[in-house]
Design a protein around this motif. Sequence first.
Motif, PDB file in Angstrom:
ATOM      1  N   GLY A 286       7.501  -3.433  13.364  1.00  0.00           N
ATOM      2  CA  GLY A 286       7.330  -3.836  14.174  1.00  0.00           C
ATOM      3  C   GLY A 286       6.178  -4.182  14.647  1.00  0.00           C
ATOM      4  O   GLY A 286       5.595  -5.224  15.652  1.00  0.00           O
ATOM      5  N   LEU A 287       5.081  -3.379  13.940  1.00  0.00           N
ATOM      6  CA  LEU A 287       3.804  -4.140  14.300  1.00  0.00           C
ATOM      7  C   LEU A 287       3.005  -5.220  14.337  1.00  0.00           C
ATOM      8  O   LEU A 287       4.010  -5.953  13.423  1.00  0.00           O
ATOM      9  N   GLY A 288       2.823  -5.463  15.105  1.00  0.00           N
ATOM     10  CA  GLY A 288       2.500  -7.887  15.158  1.00  0.00           C
ATOM     11  C   GLY A 288       1.402  -8.153  13.918  1.00  0.00           C
ATOM     12  O   GLY A 288       0.537  -6.703  13.631  1.00  0.00           O
ATOM     13  N   LEU A 289       0.657  -9.203  13.327  1.00  0.00           N
ATOM     14  CA  LEU A 289       0.404  -9.622  12.399  1.00  0.00           C
ATOM     15  C   LEU A 289      -0.613  -8.993  13.648  1.00  0.00           C
ATOM     16  O   LEU A 289      -1.480  -9.665  14.812  1.00  0.00           O
TER      17      LEU A 289
ATOM     18  N   VAL B 205      -0.344  -5.892   6.306  1.00  0.00           N
ATOM     19  CA  VAL B 205       0.193  -5.151   5.174  1.00  0.00           C
ATOM     20  C   VAL B 205       1.981  -5.080   5.002  1.00  0.00           C
ATOM     21  O   VAL B 205       2.557  -5.570   5.819  1.00  0.00           O
ATOM     22  N   THR B 206       1.489  -5.543   3.790  1.00  0.00           N
ATOM     23  CA  THR B 206       2.934  -5.362   2.644  1.00  0.00           C
ATOM     24  C   THR B 206       3.728  -4.601   2.316  1.00  0.00           C
ATOM     25  O   THR B 206       2.495  -3.433   2.050  1.00  0.00           O
ATOM     26  N   GLY B 207       5.088  -4.392   1.708  1.00  0.00           N
ATOM     27  CA  GLY B 207       5.560  -3.333   1.564  1.00  0.00           C
ATOM     28  C   GLY B 207       5.984  -3.666   0.016  1.00  0.00           C
ATOM     29  O   GLY B 207       5.147  -4.084  -0.626  1.00  0.00           O
ATOM     30  N   ASN B 208       6.773  -2.449  -0.830  1.00  0.00           N
ATOM     31  CA  ASN B 208       6.765  -2.583  -2.118  1.00  0.00           C
ATOM     32  C   ASN B 208       7.466  -3.750  -2.223  1.00  0.00           C
ATOM     33  O   ASN B 208       8.621  -4.818  -1.960  1.00  0.00           O
TER      34      ASN B 208
ATOM     35  N   GLY C 192       3.000   0.824   8.465  1.00  0.00           N
ATOM     36  CA  GLY C 192       2.103   0.967   9.420  1.00  0.00           C
ATOM     37  C   GLY C 192       1.516  -0.216   9.569  1.00  0.00           C
ATOM     38  O   GLY C 192       1.048   0.078  10.685  1.00  0.00           O
ATOM     39  N   GLY C 193       1.179  -0.904   9.404  1.00  0.00           N
ATOM     40  CA  GLY C 193       0.438  -2.201   9.771  1.00  0.00           C
ATOM     41  C   GLY C 193      -1.021  -1.911  10.374  1.00  0.00           C
ATOM     42  O   GLY C 193      -1.466  -1.196   9.242  1.00  0.00           O
ATOM     43  N   LEU C 194      -1.961  -2.870  10.389  1.00  0.00           N
ATOM     44  CA  LEU C 194      -2.992  -3.497  10.597  1.00  0.00           C
ATOM     45  C   LEU C 194      -3.371  -3.561  11.743  1.00  0.00           C
ATOM     46  O   LEU C 194      -2.849  -3.887  12.710  1.00  0.00           O
ATOM     47  N   THR C 195      -4.836  -2.553  11.762  1.00  0.00           N
ATOM     48  CA  THR C 195      -5.570  -2.665  13.683  1.00  0.00           C
ATOM     49  C   THR C 195      -6.667  -2.933  12.915  1.00  0.00           C
ATOM     50  O   THR C 195      -7.808  -2.853  11.791  1.00  0.00           O
ATOM     51  N   LEU C 196      -7.218  -3.973  13.810  1.00  0.00           N
ATOM     52  CA  LEU C 196      -8.544  -5.410  13.741  1.00  0.00           C
ATOM     53  C   LEU C 196      -9.953  -4.147  14.443  1.00  0.00           C
ATOM     54  O   LEU C 196      -8.642  -4.033  15.554  1.00  0.00           O
ATOM     55  N   LEU C 197     -10.124  -3.375  14.524  1.00  0.00           N
ATOM     56  CA  LEU C 197     -11.388  -2.252  15.830  1.00  0.00           C
ATOM     57  C   LEU C 197     -12.412  -3.185  16.403  1.00  0.00           C
ATOM     58  O   LEU C 197     -12.462  -4.842  15.546  1.00  0.00           O
ATOM     59  N   ASP C 198     -12.514  -3.226  17.241  1.00  0.00           N
ATOM     60  CA  ASP C 198     -13.817  -4.112  17.872  1.00  0.00           C
ATOM     61  C   ASP C 198     -14.912  -3.612  17.700  1.00  0.00           C
ATOM     62  O   ASP C 198     -15.282  -2.845  17.201  1.00  0.00           O
ATOM     63  N   PRO C 199     -15.524  -5.327  16.640  1.00  0.00           N
ATOM     64  CA  PRO C 199     -16.732  -5.199  16.192  1.00  0.00           C
ATOM     65  C   PRO C 199     -17.822  -5.059  16.337  1.00  0.00           C
ATOM     66  O   PRO C 199     -18.712  -4.826  16.382  1.00  0.00           O
ATOM     67  N   THR C 200     -17.968  -4.670  18.511  1.00  0.00           N
ATOM     68  CA  THR C 200     -19.174  -4.424  19.042  1.00  0.00           C
ATOM     69  C   THR C 200     -19.964  -2.428  19.250  1.00  0.00           C
ATOM     70  O   THR C 200     -20.531  -2.809  19.114  1.00  0.00           O
ATOM     71  N   VAL C 201     -18.355  -1.981  18.633  1.00  0.00           N
ATOM     72  CA  VAL C 201     -18.444  -0.548  18.389  1.00  0.00           C
ATOM     73  C   VAL C 201     -18.420  -0.442  16.824  1.00  0.00           C
ATOM     74  O   VAL C 201     -19.113   0.446  17.055  1.00  0.00           O
TER      75      VAL C 201
ATOM     76  N   PHE D 292       4.196   5.841  10.421  1.00  0.00           N
ATOM     77  CA  PHE D 292       4.473   4.496  10.871  1.00  0.00           C
ATOM     78  C   PHE D 292       4.395   3.463  12.262  1.00  0.00           C
ATOM     79  O   PHE D 292       4.526   4.060  13.117  1.00  0.00           O
ATOM     80  N   GLY D 293       4.203   2.564  11.958  1.00  0.00           N
ATOM     81  CA  GLY D 293       3.763   2.193  13.240  1.00  0.00           C
ATOM     82  C   GLY D 293       2.285   1.550  13.623  1.00  0.00           C
ATOM     83  O   GLY D 293       2.026   1.141  15.145  1.00  0.00           O
TER      84      GLY D 293
END
Length: 604
Positions: free
Chosen positions: A274-277, A287-290, A349-358, A409-410
């Motif tokens: 359910g995590l967003g794009l 991120v894709t599955g099997n 688990g989806g993908l997280t883009l981290l804050d690029p300033t830190v 997951f998530g």
Amino acid sequence: MLFSFARFALLAVATVRHVAAVASTDSYIDADVGQSSYLSNHNMDPSIVDSPLFGQLWKISFNANEQFYAKPLVYTPNGKNQLLFLASSQNWIRTLDAKTGAILNTRQVAPPFLQKDIPCTDIPNTIGIIGTPVIDPNTDTAYFYAKTYVNMDASQQGVINGRYMFFGVDVNTLQDKFPPIVVDGSPADNDPRKYFMGGAILQRPSLLQVGNVVYAGFGGHCDLYNYTGTILGIDVAKKAVVANWAVEAGPSSGFDLNYLNNQGGGGGGIWQSGLGLASDGNRLFFVTGNGQGHENTNVPATGQSGCRTLGEAVVNLQIGSDGKLAVADYFQPYDYINMDGGDQDFGSGGLTLLDPTVFNGKGVSRMALTSGKNGKIYVMNADNLGGFKQGAGGVDKVIQTIVTNHAVFGGSGSYPLEGGYFYSTPVGYPTYAYKLGFDGSGVPVFTQAGVSKEVSAGRVGIGVPTVTTFQGKSGTGILWLTDPDAGLRAWYAVPQNGILKPIKMPQVNGLNKFQRPVFGDTRLYVSDATGTVYCLGSPVNLPLNCTALDFGNVALGSASSSYVNCTALTAITSLNGMTVGDARFEVKNSTLLTGNIAAGRTFQ
């Protein structure tokens, strides 16, 4: 008051001061565009949250068997009060007053698809609006996909008659801004043999709007039927599908005209619990599955190699000026074929883009995180994800691989203040905090900095770790997590002596799977597995603060007693008594005060 258990209710008449609301704050998308899961603008002050002033403000339930897999959205139309937008598994949409819970508008947009039509019980009863909608604040329009049947006719049942409809509704009235768009039958841009079939596919990730185009990810129902993981893009100005990108394409991908052939289309679902794009403006990450197609075998390949079978991969799609999508980069673990065979779904688990300033360092200006069922957390360079077997000796070329051997997951959450942290909660394990550091040459490296004493549910459904601060101030970070057994949990975001310090939360039932709290102004919203929506916040106007009790282990047939100590938080004119909600326990009110009780007085 002699008491035998901590769950009780005090009946009191009190004089209460109402505090004026602060400026409105909205959540019109799932968390943030990059899915960093850091939110600074909701006035969540830890000195209030970690006090008796924070509690349940209201709760509401609707129809039998109605559930909310789509997260709520919070939005303030121009000149109006802040509202809560809900979309359910029964294809009902509603708006509520975000402060009081009063229902403003309600509408069922279409008959929902019935779970009995597919042998997959991940989502019981009805499968309607499952992915979280998105609201366009420029037009007061909420966009979402609803699963239904051909011509929205409930009598036309069965998988082959399943359809996905794209809606755009006015949040003020819930009426259509344009006729719903049927997306079924649209061919894939990167493999025209494959066309969209709504009955065999599930729209699970939260939606994302980039310019005039709303993007959505689709995966399978328990990997059943002939489906292909898909990204659809609809231009809401043109009212048309402008992008249909298939995860598995080309001659090496699966292709079958028989819709009953499981994964005949190649699989590679996009569901991400359910995590967003995620996006940084002109790029789309997920991120894709099997998957069934394996163009990459033993030969190393760069992320720009043109691989067309991208199951078990982190994918970066370039967004064209016309909304079309094209692969710009990807990362596929060196052992992805084994992951396919063992159902170690990379896409859980989806993908997280981290804050690029830190979160940056030598040779890295933007970092990304992902984790899945295979027990690894991958820290990647978002500008060079890593391709396939690009590392020394044919292994992964990523910034860092953290081996946990625990399924996630998530996705992950992050906190860019106080040095920079990210958080991960595997199924059945504690929540872990990792802190940003650097090696001798300046390359970013994360190390475990803390862990919670609390353990997550030992079943699928843990939510996304999410961090808030009070007006973006250091030292005010709160880490939030939804749990299908424990309900809502919270900790101070920065570990103390290696431990995440808990913040006591008001009790709610076990929350629906793959949620996160959604925030308004000093308030948050969650839904449980029975379809009840809760609003927690402040001021809760509690008349008393009473100690909780812990009886420890009590042998069968034995009894244990203890006193409850209470302090009046405001002047109380009368106190009628204390009750318990469980017949196995009892309370004696013989020491309970009667008459007026002054603010600040403590009693048993």
